[in-house]
Scaffold this motif. Sequence first.
Motif, PDB file in Angstrom:
ATOM      1  N   UNK A  95       0.683  -1.156   0.172  1.00  0.00           N
ATOM      2  CA  UNK A  95      -0.060   0.009   0.089  1.00  0.00           C
ATOM      3  C   UNK A  95       0.810   1.099  -0.222  1.00  0.00           C
ATOM      4  N   UNK A  96       0.542   2.085  -0.773  1.00  0.00           N
ATOM      5  CA  UNK A  96       1.115   3.407  -1.083  1.00  0.00           C
ATOM      6  C   UNK A  96       0.557   4.289   0.396  1.00  0.00           C
ATOM      7  N   UNK A 122      -2.955   8.150   0.509  1.00  0.00           N
ATOM      8  CA  UNK A 122      -4.293   8.189   1.187  1.00  0.00           C
ATOM      9  C   UNK A 122      -4.620   9.714   1.545  1.00  0.00           C
ATOM     10  N   UNK A 123      -6.066   9.787   1.522  1.00  0.00           N
ATOM     11  CA  UNK A 123      -6.494  11.055   2.094  1.00  0.00           C
ATOM     12  C   UNK A 123      -5.934  11.751   3.408  1.00  0.00           C
ATOM     13  N   UNK A 164       1.797  14.415  17.236  1.00  0.00           N
ATOM     14  CA  UNK A 164       2.958  14.335  16.503  1.00  0.00           C
ATOM     15  C   UNK A 164       3.193  13.785  15.112  1.00  0.00           C
ATOM     16  N   UNK A 165       2.359  12.855  15.036  1.00  0.00           N
ATOM     17  CA  UNK A 165       2.248  12.034  13.905  1.00  0.00           C
ATOM     18  C   UNK A 165       1.422  12.579  12.780  1.00  0.00           C
ATOM     19  N   UNK A 201      -2.909   7.263   6.408  1.00  0.00           N
ATOM     20  CA  UNK A 201      -2.289   6.209   6.500  1.00  0.00           C
ATOM     21  C   UNK A 201      -0.545   6.385   6.662  1.00  0.00           C
ATOM     22  N   UNK A 202      -0.016   7.407   6.189  1.00  0.00           N
ATOM     23  CA  UNK A 202       1.202   7.749   6.328  1.00  0.00           C
ATOM     24  C   UNK A 202       1.516   8.255   7.864  1.00  0.00           C
ATOM     25  N   UNK A 203       0.456   8.979   8.512  1.00  0.00           N
ATOM     26  CA  UNK A 203       0.548   9.129   9.884  1.00  0.00           C
ATOM     27  C   UNK A 203       0.317   8.165  10.741  1.00  0.00           C
ATOM     28  N   UNK A 204      -0.576   7.201  10.430  1.00  0.00           N
ATOM     29  CA  UNK A 204      -0.802   5.843  11.254  1.00  0.00           C
ATOM     30  C   UNK A 204       0.525   5.181  11.074  1.00  0.00           C
ATOM     31  N   UNK A 205       1.243   4.736  10.219  1.00  0.00           N
ATOM     32  CA  UNK A 205       2.350   3.983  10.133  1.00  0.00           C
ATOM     33  C   UNK A 205       3.377   4.782  10.941  1.00  0.00           C
TER      34      UNK A 205
END
Length: 289
Positions: A89-90, A94-95, A136-137, A145-149
């Motif tokens: 997944x990229x 994601x939004x 902070x993320x 999804x970038x923040x969640x990772x």
Amino acid sequence: MKLSVSHRTFYRYTSPVVQSQHLIHLSPRSTEHQIIRHHSLLIEPAPAGRYDGVDAFGNHMAILDIEMPHKELVLHARSTVETITPQETDFSASSAWDRLDDTLGRNGAIPLDVVPYRCGSRLTTATLDIADYAALSFTPGRPVLDGAMDLTMRIYREFIFDSKATDVSTPIHEVFRHRRGVCQDFAHFALAGLRAMRIPARYVSGYILTKPPPGQPRLQGADASHAWISVWAPETGWVDLDPTNGIAVTDEHVTVACGRDYDDVSPISGLLLGGGDHDVTVGVDVLPI
């Protein structure tokens, strides 16, 4: 990958249980990433009544009514699961997390199966400190999804796995204060942070294939249940992340159930008439076939 899963739970009571009722979540869930080839559940003593169905979260469940007086109870679930490697997944595509309200549904309607996972639950209500940690993320405009990772990796790097630091009753603010716990704690902490940002995220229970140290034999029953999180984005649907191991979920994970937190997917819960105190022993084996 084909995996064989054995989950055996043994209860021993100090006085007889006259009657008991149990809610069971031990049957792996069918998903796009896994196919259930076989499942069986051995129960001793045998229940007088059993109902098998699907709960409000789409999980397989069984309700047992045991009427035979007993001082020991055995539940042994065996499953054969074929897992499929999730497509890469990229996360950056994601939004934006702070624009999810604009994209959660058409005509402003949020999908009903997503709504329950945006709100804190009994075990995932964030304190202000936890919300600040998660924030902070999630800088403005960052892909959800970038923040969640990023949050997943921060938990992996900054928290220590310690099976003696917590128990099932330890609240997440204590987990945060000591930065120690087990997979269940890390999943609950991640969910609290994500939901504080109004990001849909759910608790996932299951198993993970573990490997013994080089040169050492595999110990029978030494594996354990596992827990991780699943985060929702409009472009992908649910994407599973494992804060305990700092990874996106692979074909070595077996999903059993999804819910708001552990309370929704506890492997075994119930009501007893009698029984006194009890000891419980759990043995789990996950083996490649």
